[in-house]
Design a protein around this motif. Structure first.
Motif, PDB file in Angstrom:
ATOM      1  N   LEU A 158      18.557  25.633  46.754  1.00  0.00           N
ATOM      2  CA  LEU A 158      17.711  24.908  45.968  1.00  0.00           C
ATOM      3  C   LEU A 158      16.554  24.002  46.659  1.00  0.00           C
ATOM      4  O   LEU A 158      15.764  23.227  46.251  1.00  0.00           O
ATOM      5  CB  LEU A 158      18.357  23.689  44.892  1.00  0.00           C
ATOM      6  CG  LEU A 158      19.498  24.531  44.220  1.00  0.00           C
ATOM      7  CD1 LEU A 158      20.453  23.473  43.369  1.00  0.00           C
ATOM      8  CD2 LEU A 158      18.545  25.415  43.184  1.00  0.00           C
ATOM      9  N   GLU A 159      16.886  23.988  48.045  1.00  0.00           N
ATOM     10  CA  GLU A 159      16.166  23.037  48.894  1.00  0.00           C
ATOM     11  C   GLU A 159      14.506  23.187  48.813  1.00  0.00           C
ATOM     12  O   GLU A 159      13.672  22.492  48.721  1.00  0.00           O
ATOM     13  CB  GLU A 159      16.683  22.874  50.321  1.00  0.00           C
ATOM     14  CG  GLU A 159      15.845  21.824  50.989  1.00  0.00           C
ATOM     15  CD  GLU A 159      16.330  21.759  52.483  1.00  0.00           C
ATOM     16  OE1 GLU A 159      15.735  21.121  53.445  1.00  0.00           O
ATOM     17  OE2 GLU A 159      17.507  22.331  52.843  1.00  0.00           O
TER      18      GLU A 159
ATOM     19  N   GLY B 272      22.109  21.793  47.106  1.00  0.00           N
ATOM     20  CA  GLY B 272      22.997  22.973  46.966  1.00  0.00           C
ATOM     21  C   GLY B 272      23.913  23.067  48.318  1.00  0.00           C
ATOM     22  O   GLY B 272      24.540  24.103  48.442  1.00  0.00           O
TER      23      GLY B 272
ATOM     24  N   THR C 102      12.740  24.740  46.483  1.00  0.00           N
ATOM     25  CA  THR C 102      12.133  24.198  45.213  1.00  0.00           C
ATOM     26  C   THR C 102      12.004  22.799  45.057  1.00  0.00           C
ATOM     27  O   THR C 102      11.108  22.523  44.222  1.00  0.00           O
ATOM     28  CB  THR C 102      13.095  24.862  43.942  1.00  0.00           C
ATOM     29  OG1 THR C 102      14.149  23.957  44.086  1.00  0.00           O
ATOM     30  CG2 THR C 102      13.418  26.137  44.275  1.00  0.00           C
TER      31      THR C 102
END
Length: 432
Positions: A206-207, A134, A209
């Motif tokens: 998003l990192e 992201g 996750t």
């Protein structure tokens, strides 16, 4: 008059798009011909002599080897394995991937001496990973382009090899040792704004996750890459081989890792690797040899001493002159690559360095820090060009991000100027 024409011709050719090496050689040859108007053909014999003299120096043998090392490790998959290991150490979360990109680029600086090669190796892995997490592509390109600039500070360094050829009293091992601490400080300085900007602008959502690689497995896979700087730098320190010989050892080590251990390089891949590194090495060495003609014309026309005296007697004082040189070289660094800057300006700056009795090794680190800044300063920044091409973005889009990282590395340069032991302590400790 001829000296003025020398610079006017050089700048005019640069503005109309003549390559930097050709502009240096043609301007120098024209000045030599004009200075020997009564016997032009005899005077022009100095051109081939100085072309060869600029190239026929033993330390320059290391350049094609270190460029080849960069190409080999770029294709061997070492960068990907180092990234997985770094992620296993620092974990996942906002700002962690930029930190990993900078740390891996610093580590690869101990393997390859080429900033663009470093940007290609790290960018090929990290820009895609940061995009999936992201991060905006322009931010990812900025981080990778800035991180790769630490390559010319952390040994081995092509820039230090060029500087040692130009400056008596600055040996390659001493310069390699002197660049270590400033290079590490530059990397840390880049990490701070990169992580801060990522968290402030809520990038990399998003990192957190994404899965975290297992530590022991990633360590085992990265072990061969981790051993490379130890072999290269440790071998030089132990006296097993010279910096030039170390470059050859690194080539064979990289081929062994890529072809036998990871099996990511086949015999069929060797030709494009050799061709790519041969073309890049040829460009660097042709510029070096053509700059020898330019330097010879400067010395024979008596340009260097009047310019040096004018700067020394300007009334600015020692630190005022140093500040003037930094501003000048940062401005020039926006348009020229680092090797060209060294070849053009070091002969002019050498008398100033001798006048103020600046340590040649310390002065080399200062100039190299400036060159590192220029490698990711728009509009012409070789590292940013590579990372922007990989990210598929225009260089203009990186300005808002790269400015903070330029400021952070500039502070490191100021620290090294204010506290010379940051550069000189390690060479003295190692006996260079």
């Amino acid at each position: 008059m001829i000296a003025t024409l020398l610079f006017v011709a050089f700048l005019a050719m640069m503005f109309v798009g003549v390559p930097i090496g050709a502009a240096l050689g043609l301007a120098g040859a024209a000045a030599i011909a004009l200075a020997n108007a009564d016997s032009q053909w005899f005077g022009l014999l100095a051109v081939p002599q100085n072309f060869y003299a600029g190239l026929g120096k033993y330390p320059l043998l290391a350049i094609p080897m270190f460029v080849l090392v960069g190409s080999i490790f770029d294709r061997s998959g070492v960068a990907l394995r180092l990234v997985n290991f770094a992620v296993a150490i620092v974990g996942r979360g906002p700002g962690m991937l930029p930190l990993v990109a900078i740390a891996v680029a610093m580590f690869l600086g101990g393997i390859s001496g080429s900033g663009p090669a470093n940007a290609a190796a790290v960018g090929g892995v990290m820009i895609a990973a940061m995009s999936r997490a992201g991060y905006p592509p322009s931010f990812s390109a900025s981080v990778v382009g800035a991180a790769a600039a630490t390559d010319i500070l952390i040994p081995p360094s092509v820039a230090f090899i060029i500087y040692s050829v130009l400056v008596p009293g600055a040996s390659v091992p001493a310069l390699f040792a002197a660049g270590m601490i400033p290079g590490i400080l530059a990397g840390i300085a880049l990490i701070v704004p990169a992580v801060w900007m990522a968290r402030r602008h809520k990038m990399g959502a998003l990192e957190a996750t994404m899965p975290r690689p297992p530590f022991w497995k990633s360590l085992r896979e990265a072990l061969w890459g981790l051993a490379a700087p130890v072999l290269i730098l440790g071998g030089m320190r132990a006296g097993w081989f010279t910096p030039t010989e170390a470059a050859v050892v690194a080539v064979f080590y990289g081929l062994f890792v890529g072809m036998v251990i990871h099996r990511t390089i086949s015999v069929r891949d060797l030709f494009p690797i050799l061709r790519e590194s041969g073309e890049l090495s040829a460009v660097i060495l042709i510029v070096v040899s053509l700059a020898g003609i330019f330097a010879y014309s400067l010395s024979t026309l008596g340009v260097i001493d009047p310019v040096a005296n004018a700067i020394v007697n300007s009334g600015l004082g020692e630190y005022g002159v140093l500040a003037l040189l930094i501003v000048l070289l940062i401005t020039v660094g926006m348009f020229l690559d680092g090797i060209s800057i060294f070849l053009i300006f070091v002969p002019l700056l050498l008398p100033i360095m001798n006048h103020y009795q600046w340590d040649p090794v310390w002065f080399g680190v200062i100039l190299t820090l400036k060159v590192a800044l220029g490698q990711f300063t728009p509009p012409l920044a070789v590292n940013l060009m590579v990372s922007c091409r990989i990210a598929g973005v225009r260089m203009e889009s990186t300005v808002r991000w790269v400015g903070w990282m330029l400021f952070a590395m500039f502070l490191v340069m100021v620290l090294v100027i204010a506290f010379p032991p940051l550069a000189l302590w390690l060479p003295a400790r190692l006996g260079y």
